[in-house]
Design a protein around this motif. Structure first.
Motif, short mmCIF file in Angstrom:
data_model
loop_
_atom_site.label_atom_id
_atom_site.label_comp_id
_atom_site.label_asym_id
_atom_site.label_seq_id
_atom_site.Cartn_x
_atom_site.Cartn_y
_atom_site.Cartn_z
N LEU A 1 -8.28 8.86 -8.62
CA LEU A 1 -8.76 8.18 -7.42
C LEU A 1 -10.24 8.41 -7.20
O LEU A 1 -10.78 9.45 -7.60
N PRO A 2 -10.92 7.45 -6.58
CA PRO A 2 -12.34 7.64 -6.27
C PRO A 2 -12.52 8.76 -5.25
O PRO A 2 -11.58 9.13 -4.56
N PRO A 3 -13.74 9.31 -5.15
CA PRO A 3 -13.97 10.38 -4.17
C PRO A 3 -13.64 9.90 -2.76
O PRO A 3 -13.75 8.72 -2.45
N ALA A 4 -13.25 10.83 -1.92
CA ALA A 4 -12.91 10.48 -0.55
C ALA A 4 -14.15 9.99 0.19
O ALA A 4 -15.21 10.61 0.10
N PRO A 5 -14.05 8.86 0.89
CA PRO A 5 -15.19 8.40 1.69
C PRO A 5 -15.44 9.37 2.84
O PRO A 5 -14.53 9.98 3.36
N GLN A 6 -16.68 9.50 3.22
CA GLN A 6 -17.03 10.39 4.30
C GLN A 6 -17.63 9.60 5.45
O GLN A 6 -18.50 8.76 5.24
N ALA A 7 -17.14 9.85 6.63
CA ALA A 7 -17.65 9.14 7.80
C ALA A 7 -18.84 9.91 8.37
O ALA A 7 -18.76 10.54 9.41
N TRP A 8 -19.95 9.92 7.58
CA TRP A 8 -21.12 10.66 8.04
C TRP A 8 -21.64 10.04 9.33
O TRP A 8 -21.71 8.84 9.50
N VAL B 1 -7.18 3.59 -4.33
CA VAL B 1 -8.19 3.64 -3.27
C VAL B 1 -7.96 4.93 -2.47
O VAL B 1 -6.95 5.60 -2.63
N ARG B 2 -8.93 5.22 -1.61
CA ARG B 2 -8.73 6.26 -0.61
C ARG B 2 -8.90 5.61 0.75
O ARG B 2 -9.85 4.88 0.98
N ARG C 1 -6.56 9.66 2.74
CA ARG C 1 -5.29 9.68 2.02
C ARG C 1 -5.43 8.86 0.73
O ARG C 1 -5.88 7.71 0.78
N PRO C 2 -5.04 9.43 -0.40
CA PRO C 2 -5.02 8.64 -1.63
C PRO C 2 -3.92 7.59 -1.56
O PRO C 2 -2.84 7.84 -1.03
N ALA C 3 -4.20 6.41 -2.08
CA ALA C 3 -3.22 5.32 -2.01
C ALA C 3 -3.30 4.47 -3.26
O ALA C 3 -4.33 4.42 -3.95
N LEU C 4 -2.19 3.80 -3.54
CA LEU C 4 -2.09 2.86 -4.65
C LEU C 4 -1.78 1.49 -4.07
O LEU C 4 -0.81 1.34 -3.32
N VAL C 5 -2.62 0.50 -4.37
CA VAL C 5 -2.47 -0.84 -3.81
C VAL C 5 -1.93 -1.78 -4.88
O VAL C 5 -2.47 -1.85 -5.99
N VAL D 1 0.86 -1.18 0.00
CA VAL D 1 0.00 0.00 0.00
C VAL D 1 0.90 1.23 0.00
O VAL D 1 1.63 1.47 0.96
N ALA D 2 0.87 1.97 -1.09
CA ALA D 2 1.66 3.20 -1.22
C ALA D 2 0.73 4.37 -0.95
O ALA D 2 -0.20 4.63 -1.72
N VAL D 3 0.96 5.06 0.16
CA VAL D 3 0.09 6.16 0.59
C VAL D 3 0.75 7.48 0.20
O VAL D 3 1.86 7.78 0.63
N ALA D 4 0.05 8.24 -0.61
CA ALA D 4 0.60 9.51 -1.08
C ALA D 4 0.79 10.47 0.10
O ALA D 4 0.01 10.44 1.06
#
Length: 457
Positions: free
Chosen positions: A341-348, A294-295, A305-309, A227-230
């Motif tokens: 990257l897909p939109p950032a998930p939100q912890a609503w 992924v995010r 954080r954007p990441a490349l798996v 997992v490479a985290v930008a």
């Protein structure tokens, strides 16, 4: 070869340099441009007892002596060839030499024009040259080793007057354990080279060193998920994490260790990726054979954080492409395309970051005690019903499952660092008995506590 001659004006320059070095070494305020190396000048004079007037050439090891230093880095040197060759294509026309050095400052690999070999040897920028700060004072290689950071030393920033026609930039290369294993350096012998031009070369050197470091990491953990985290902002190198099939962190690069406060003990115990990011096991159920984006949502927050798996590398067989290994180890941390990257998930909904932090801290402190839902709800300042629902929204699991995961993680740590009986460990982390621990341990990790302890010895 025609060696440099010292005219009256150059002698004045040398004399002025020595005067600056001696005054800074004695505690005087450094002149402009010297602030970044003043502590190294003081080390060179006070700790190592070096003389800035000393005109002795740097030591160059014999082939027999050099063999002793090169062999331990043979694998690294081979892995670094592509990055070194690409860097040399860029800096060659400007007259630079490239030096790959071990952690003691010995040059174990060299790129430079063959016709300039005698010049490189005179200045010490040659295969077998020894550039430790202890022997040569402030320089791009030795100072980089001592301070474990990228270092650019331009002309009069060197400690020894002999080196003030040199410009060098060293960038550290850290191993999979986070410790410095080598330095990549570019050096030029050009008294006309501007500081601004040399600074650009230093940036290129750092980029190449980071790529070499990533290649080594990916090679070492090629059987794990990478997992490479930008990085959150420009300039930082970014994080690399090696994840096993149970989503435990098996390896972390230097930047990840520092940013996430990971140490060898925690990695040996198998720290869960979901103790740092919000749980999303679907990432590791995908059947992709190539990188995917992924995010990752930081646990207890809306910060992502954007990441490349990269999936694990498959062993080369007659049925697959033998070049897949080369693709797997190719560095790409510095080229993650955030736009794809897909939109950032939100912890609503869920707990507030402060409430989540309080709950996590309470669990860490009281893990070995009886913890019920009403206690955690009280820590969060909510009713039991609202707490249970909002906690699952934040953590992705129920409070009971979260407690069980934390108890198993603590048991892992104790199994690695202690010789306590299993029954005592079970009680210490909050399980009723050894059997209770074993059931949950096997369910989460696929092996018994005894098998896990044996595998870590």
């Amino acid at each position: 070869m025609r060696l440099p001659e010292r005219s009256a004006s150059s002698l004045d320059t040398f004399a002025g340099h020595v005067e600056h070095v001696c005054s800074v070494a004695q505690g005087a305020a450094p002149p402009p441009g010297i602030e970044a190396v003043s502590s190294s000048w003081q080390r060179s004079a006070k700790k190592y007892g070096l003389d800035p007037v000393d005109s002795k050439a740097p030591r160059i090891l014999t082939p027999a002596e050099l063999k002793h230093f090169r062999e331990p880095l043979d694998k690294l040197t081979f892995s670094a060839q592509e990055e070194i060759d690409e860097l040399y294509k860029v800096v060659r026309e400007a007259g630079y030499a490239i030096l790959l050095c071990d952690s003691s400052g010995v040059v174990v690999a060299h790129r430079g024009e063959d016709m300039r070999a005698s010049e490189f040897k005179y200045w010490g920028t040659w295969l077998g040259g020894v550039w430790s700060e202890e022997l040569e004072g402030t320089n791009g290689i030795g100072t980089c080793i001592i301070e474990e950071r990228p270092v650019t030393i331009h002309r009069s920033q060197h400690f020894r007057s002999r080196h003030i026609n040199l410009s060098c930039s060293g960038a550290p290369i850290f191993g999979v354990d986070g410790r410095l294993i080598a330095v990549l350096d570019v050096s030029a012998i050009d008294p006309e080279l501007s500081e601004r031009a040399h600074a650009l070369t230093g940036a290129l050197t750092l980029r190449s060193a980071c790529a070499i470091e990533e290649r080594v990491f990916r090679e070492h953990f090629r059987r794990e998920w990478i997992v490479a985290v930008a990085p959150p902002e420009g300039g930082a190198p970014g994080m690399l994490l090696a994840i096993d099939g149970n989503q435990r962190i098996m390896g972390a690069n230097r930047f990840a260790r520092t940013s996430l406060m990971l140490d060898d003990r925690g990695l040996r115990a198998g720290t869960s990726l979901w103790s740092i990011f919000e749980r999303n096991v679907d990432i590791f159920r995908r059947q992709d054979r190539t990188d995917f984006s992924v995010r990752l949502l930081i646990a207890g927050s809306n910060d992502s954080r954007p990441a490349l798996v990269t999936p694990p590398d498959r062993p080369v067989t007659a049925s697959n492409n033998p070049t897949s290994h080369d693709v797997h180890t190719r560095p790409r941390l510095g080229s993650i395309d955030v736009s794809t990257l897909p939109p950032a998930p939100q912890a609503w909904g869920g707990l507030s970051p402060g409430a989540m932090r309080r709950v996590r801290e309470y669990v860490e402190v009281h893990l070995g005690e009886t913890i019920d839902l009403s206690m955690l709800a009280g820590v969060a300042g909510l009713s039991v019903h609202h707490f249970a629902r909002q906690f699952k929204q934040s953590a992705g699991v129920t409070p009971h499952v979260y407690l069980t995961q934390k108890r198993v993680e603590r048991a892992q740590e104790m199994l690695v660092r202690t010789d306590l009986p299993l029954a005592e460990i079970a009680f210490a982390v909050g399980f009723f008995d050894q059997g209770h621990l074993a059931r949950h341990f096997r369910h989460l990790l696929g092996k018994t506590p005894r098998e896990f302890r044996w595998s870590q010895r």
